[in-house]
Every structure is written in C-alpha cells, then in structure tokens.
Scaffold this motif. Structure first.
Motif, mmCIF file in Angstrom:
data_model
loop_
_atom_site.group_PDB
_atom_site.id
_atom_site.type_symbol
_atom_site.label_atom_id
_atom_site.label_comp_id
_atom_site.label_asym_id
_atom_site.label_seq_id
_atom_site.Cartn_x
_atom_site.Cartn_y
_atom_site.Cartn_z
ATOM 1 N N ASN A 53 -79.192 62.270 -2.489
ATOM 2 C CA ASN A 53 -79.993 61.871 -1.007
ATOM 3 C C ASN A 53 -79.376 62.510 0.223
ATOM 4 O O ASN A 53 -79.311 61.628 1.168
ATOM 5 C CB ASN A 53 -80.268 60.576 -0.829
ATOM 6 C CG ASN A 53 -80.685 59.856 -1.907
ATOM 7 O OD1 ASN A 53 -81.683 60.549 -2.828
ATOM 8 N ND2 ASN A 53 -80.808 58.438 -2.372
ATOM 9 N N GLU A 92 -82.026 60.131 -9.093
ATOM 10 C CA GLU A 92 -82.101 58.715 -9.546
ATOM 11 C C GLU A 92 -80.745 58.042 -9.578
ATOM 12 O O GLU A 92 -80.251 57.356 -10.473
ATOM 13 C CB GLU A 92 -82.222 58.865 -11.035
ATOM 14 C CG GLU A 92 -83.951 59.591 -11.008
ATOM 15 C CD GLU A 92 -84.448 59.366 -12.401
ATOM 16 O OE1 GLU A 92 -83.829 58.963 -13.427
ATOM 17 O OE2 GLU A 92 -85.748 59.743 -12.700
ATOM 18 N N LYS A 137 -78.083 56.071 -6.541
ATOM 19 C CA LYS A 137 -77.608 55.703 -5.222
ATOM 20 C C LYS A 137 -76.566 56.306 -4.936
ATOM 21 O O LYS A 137 -75.648 56.299 -5.672
ATOM 22 C CB LYS A 137 -77.629 54.223 -4.696
ATOM 23 C CG LYS A 137 -79.075 53.588 -5.002
ATOM 24 C CD LYS A 137 -79.035 52.131 -4.696
ATOM 25 C CE LYS A 137 -80.466 51.528 -4.791
ATOM 26 N NZ LYS A 137 -80.210 49.924 -4.507
ATOM 27 N N GLU A 166 -73.990 55.074 -2.731
ATOM 28 C CA GLU A 166 -72.708 54.063 -2.795
ATOM 29 C C GLU A 166 -72.425 53.897 -4.380
ATOM 30 O O GLU A 166 -71.304 53.648 -4.685
ATOM 31 C CB GLU A 166 -73.204 52.892 -2.116
ATOM 32 C CG GLU A 166 -74.644 52.191 -2.658
ATOM 33 C CD GLU A 166 -75.781 52.528 -1.976
ATOM 34 O OE1 GLU A 166 -76.849 51.744 -2.080
ATOM 35 O OE2 GLU A 166 -75.692 53.734 -1.703
ATOM 36 N N HIS A 206 -76.153 48.593 -11.618
ATOM 37 C CA HIS A 206 -76.364 50.054 -11.169
ATOM 38 C C HIS A 206 -75.228 50.912 -11.686
ATOM 39 O O HIS A 206 -75.338 52.076 -11.950
ATOM 40 C CB HIS A 206 -76.683 50.189 -9.929
ATOM 41 C CG HIS A 206 -78.072 49.825 -9.209
ATOM 42 N ND1 HIS A 206 -79.285 50.448 -9.825
ATOM 43 C CD2 HIS A 206 -78.328 49.084 -8.134
ATOM 44 C CE1 HIS A 206 -80.345 50.044 -9.021
ATOM 45 N NE2 HIS A 206 -79.899 49.095 -8.379
#
Length: 332
Positions: free
Chosen positions: A173, A211, A213, A215, A242
C-alpha cells in the motif's frame, strides 16, 4: 538484597486459598495468581489456570532473577477439609532455574473430578506448596564464571532497524520495508523458495505484497528477526488474527502458536465456531484443539450451536464435527 553466600539449601511451605472457584472458571485458560511468597533473595508466585482442556492447571513462577542457578524441588497438593491430601491431588517436579521462569503442572486434575471431590468445599480450594531451593555444589566452587543470556535476537533486531546491508525491499500500500534475504530465508521456507529457489523473486530486489496490512507485515518482520512481537504494543484480537494469517502464509509456525494463544483469551460462545473454522483453514492445530474443547464443554455447547458461525462451520468444516461429537461423548 542478594541471598547469603553460604545459603546452600532453603525450605518453605505455604498454603493458599482460592476462593470463588466457580466464578474463576469463566476465565478458563487465563493465568490467575493465587499468591506470592518470599525466600532469601527471590520471590515466587503460585498461579493457576481454571480450565484448560477440562483440567485445572498450576504453575510456580520465579518472579525475580536469581544471582546463581537454583535447583528447585517443588510439591503441590490440594488439601481437603481435614488438611489432608492424596496421591491423585499431589504432584512434584524438579527444575534448575538459570533465570526467572516457571514450573508448569499440566493437567493437574480434571475439573469434573475436582467438583465431585472433597477438595472443593464452599466454592474454595486449599493449596499447599512445599518448596526446596538448592545451589548446585559445583556452582559454589565456580561461581566466578557467569555466562550472559543469549543476545542474538537483539543484534538481529538492531540490524533490521539500522537497515545496514539490506538487499530486499517490500511494498505494501505504497509503504516500503527493507530487509535481508539471508535472514528471511533462514527463518521462512517461503522466503527461502522466493530468494534461493527457482521462483521469479530470487532475481529481484523489490517485491510487492498484496492482501496484507503494512502494520501486520512490520510486526511479522520484527518477529522474524527477534522472535518477539514489537515492544510496547498491545496486540488486539484482530491483530493476532491477521498475524496468524501472515504466519501461515510464510510458514512461521511458532508465530502461529503465539497468535493462537493470544486469540484464545477472546473466544466466547458467539465467536467459537467462526474461530474454529478459521483455525482449520490455516492449519493451526493448537487453536483448533482449544476451540473443539471449548465448543464441546457442557457450559458452551448449546450457546455455540445457536451462534451465526456454527452453520458456516458445519458447511465448511464437516470433518471437525466428528471431533466435537467425540469430545461431547466424554463430557456428557
């Protein structure tokens, strides 16, 4: 204050009361402290876990760091109303403590037997701890040599933070992270195949990850280098979930188990079936076994079957229903 240099052996007996056991059962696998006691130079804590796989479990924890290694002989007994115990309610272990840690008494007694016994009266348990601590005689003669604890994880953590020698960049991202191929390959079979196998990524120094994040990837990187999650951060149930997915994706089995342990504390009747399906999907056997025991328990079965996630569990993981039924047969 350190302990006397001539203290070769010390012995102590302590008795603790656990009041309101039926209320504590709601905490199930949560570690609860029954009490602390002191010996010269160090502090001990008796902890217990109300229900893990239908057993009550205990642990003795050395809270303070010992100056020299200790040989610890420990006996734990449940006392009835006459102040007596029996072999089935007594366990003993011995361990050498080089640093602070714990002795764990797994499956101390089945909760069904405990409730039916005379050890649980007026919803209270009486626990006696007999503790003997010795210094190994060889340590008395050679205590000039003190081996420092391992610090490889600290050095690798500093390497990650400094970015020195980094030869791979990840993009998530529009956020980038740099790392070292050799370290990642040594810790993850997936990264090993990417960097030193026939996969295309072995020929590049830039990888885009979908897919996930940023963090989550950052926390996973920190674990790969240090065997620990980032300090000073409270890992939420969602974050643990996650991270478990990321650990499964990259073959980090120990991280999967750590995430599973954190998730266990947040499982209830509404979420148990959904998390069980999640555990099966990501081949997390410790989490799956915990959920099966939870679902099959007398207190939770009806509520779990009424939850929204149970129908999804039946359709997506029919094989696990057989395990639940086998557990139910033992419980009922």
């Amino acid at each position: 204050m350190g302990e006397p240099s001539n203290a070769v052996s010390v012995f102590k007996v302590e008795t603790f009361s656990i009041i309101g056991y039926s209320l504590m059962k709601e905490f199930r696998s949560t570690c609860l402290e029954a009490g602390k006691f002191n010996l010269p130079g160090h502090t001990w804590a008796l902890c217990y876990y109300p229900i893990i796989a239908e057993y009550i479990n205990f642990s003795l924890m050395l809270v303070t760091q010992p100056e020299v290694p200790k040989i610890v002989s420990f006996e734990l007994s449940l006392l009835n109303q006459d102040g007596k115990s029996s072999p089935e309610a007594t366990k003993s272990l011995q361990k050498t403590f080089i640093e602070k840690g714990s002795i764990y008494f797994s499956k101390f007694m089945e909760t069904s037997k405990l409730v039916a016994s005379d050890y649980l009266k007026n919803d209270a348990l009486l626990v006696r701890c007999s503790l003997q601590v010795k210094k190994p005689s060889c340590i008395e003669k050679t205590k000039k040599i003190v081996v420092p604890p391992p610090d490889l994880n600290q050095h690798l953590g500093c390497l990650l933070e400094s970015k020195e020698g980094a030869d791979i960049t990840f993009c998530l991202n529009e956020e980038t992270f740099v790392a070292h191929k050799a370290v990642l390959a040594a810790r993850s079979p997936v990264f090993r195949a990417q960097f030193f196998g026939s996969m295309m990524e072995c020929k590049t120094d830039f990888i885009k990850i979908e897919e996930m994040k940023p963090e989550v990837f950052k926390a996973m990187l920190h674990f790969i280098y240090t065997e620990k999650l980032p300090p000073g951060e409270d890992v939420s149930f969602e974050m643990a979930q996650h991270l478990l997915v990321a650990a499964d994706r990259y073959g980090l089995e120990r991280l999967k188990v750590i995430c599973a342990e954190m998730m266990c504390a947040g499982i209830d009747a509404k979420t148990a079936a959904t998390i069980l399906a999640f555990a099966v999907q990501h081949s997390c056997h410790p989490l799956k076994d915990f959920c099966v025991d939870f679902v099959a328990s007398r207190e939770m079965l009806d509520a779990v079957m009424a939850s929204d996630g149970f129908e999804h569990l039946m359709s997506s993981c029919p094989s696990v229903l057989k395990e639940i039924l086998e557990k139910v047969k033992k419980v009922f």
